[in-house]
Design an enzyme around this catalytic site. Sequence first.
Site, PDB file in Angstrom:
ATOM      1  CG  PHE A  78      24.452 -12.555  16.770  1.00 23.19           C
ATOM      2  CD1 PHE A  78      23.198 -13.131  16.681  1.00 23.19           C
ATOM      3  CD2 PHE A  78      25.098 -12.569  17.996  1.00 23.19           C
ATOM      4  CE1 PHE A  78      22.598 -13.721  17.790  1.00 23.19           C
ATOM      5  CE2 PHE A  78      24.515 -13.147  19.105  1.00 23.19           C
ATOM      6  CZ  PHE A  78      23.260 -13.726  19.002  1.00 23.19           C
ATOM      7  CG  ASP A  84      29.053  -6.429  19.279  1.00 26.15           C
ATOM      8  OD1 ASP A  84      29.872  -6.925  20.076  1.00 26.15           O
ATOM      9  OD2 ASP A  84      27.946  -6.961  19.028  1.00 26.15           O
ATOM     10  CE  LYS A 129      30.641 -14.212  22.132  1.00 30.04           C
ATOM     11  NZ  LYS A 129      29.845 -15.305  22.669  1.00 30.04           N
TER      12      LYS A 129
END
Length: 395
Positions: free
Chosen positions: A144, A230, A259
């Site tokens: 994802f 990532d 984040k």
Amino acid sequence: MTENIIESGDLQARYNSVIEKDSNYVMQTYGHQPLVLSKGKGAVVQDVYGKEYIDCVAGIAVNNVGHCHPTVVKAIQEQAEKLIHVSNIYYTEIQAELAETLASITGMERVFFCNSGAESVEAAMKLARVVSGKNAFVAAEHSFHGRTIGALSVTHKSMYRDPFMPPVSSETIFVPYSDANAIRHAITENTAAVILEPIQGEGGVNIPGPEYLKEVREICDETGTLLIFDEVQTGFGRTGTWFCKEQFGVEPDILSMAKALGGGLPMGAIAARSGLSFGRGQHASTFGGGPLVCAAALAAIKVIKEEKLLERSKEMGAYFVEKLTDMARDDILEVRGKGLMIGVEIKYPCGKFVDFAREHGVLLNCTSDSVLRLVPPLVITKEQIDTVVDVLEQA
């Protein structure tokens, strides 16, 4: 936990008003839980009725230093009084300071600032294409990387991709996670980069074999292929080090982050090794690296350093995993994790655990259908962990 929950017509009306406005005016893209949150401090949040919850979601691995950490709040307040936004037409001292700080903790040379995880993946993909002159990518099954059209090109799950096909990069090849040979066979002369999560978050907190990322690095070096990590979810102490790459001893060419970077404010960035950089005008972001979010990011990094949250993440994570593993349940297939990024795989869909826990003062979320993902603030205490485990044991 708050036992005496204030019940009143006013509070019920307040709750109902929020739900009604959201239903009427917000595009209904989220599967909301029946909860209206109003306050947060440390690892605890409070709803509009005054009930408290131990937060093991943390804004989906965002609030690493806890909700409303006073150092972050003070930095935001002070910066908001001086300069909020000016655009990247001009220099600002605070953006330059953050860039230097991120270069130091990532071990990379240069950074590009944006506003979210998906944007950081988009930037990484664009950079890989422009410096390599190639178009294709290799990504992992169950990956994802975001929901923008470019990031969807390397996101595996069909429910995210199919409504928006064709993707920007129609040449992405998906291979099994933790299988280096599969990556070797998938790379072609047109492959710009391999993109991987060092630990797959949304895919179920999947941890690769200890040599996997090293083998992928070697394959990329042999074939002249760029390697993108990532670390949007695994960054800033989540797994017990600044970035998860440190635990595997592997350096990517490009690193995506977001984040927890902004201390709770929306912020993303990429860092790239020496020799990799956009040219003038090749990429841009109006809000990327604005003074306010840079102040929050520097404050969050300061907290991680001063409160030794990297060490705390390791310690509390090991304690959490041990307690979860010792639960007297026969429906748990596996407990896995690094630091405070933990997955509890259940034999069946785990929605009932989420609902039960919420009713008993613990916030969890379910990923990959049957995996409870626990990513609490790094400031969570052993006593709070004990409470979470007690609730899960009863669920």
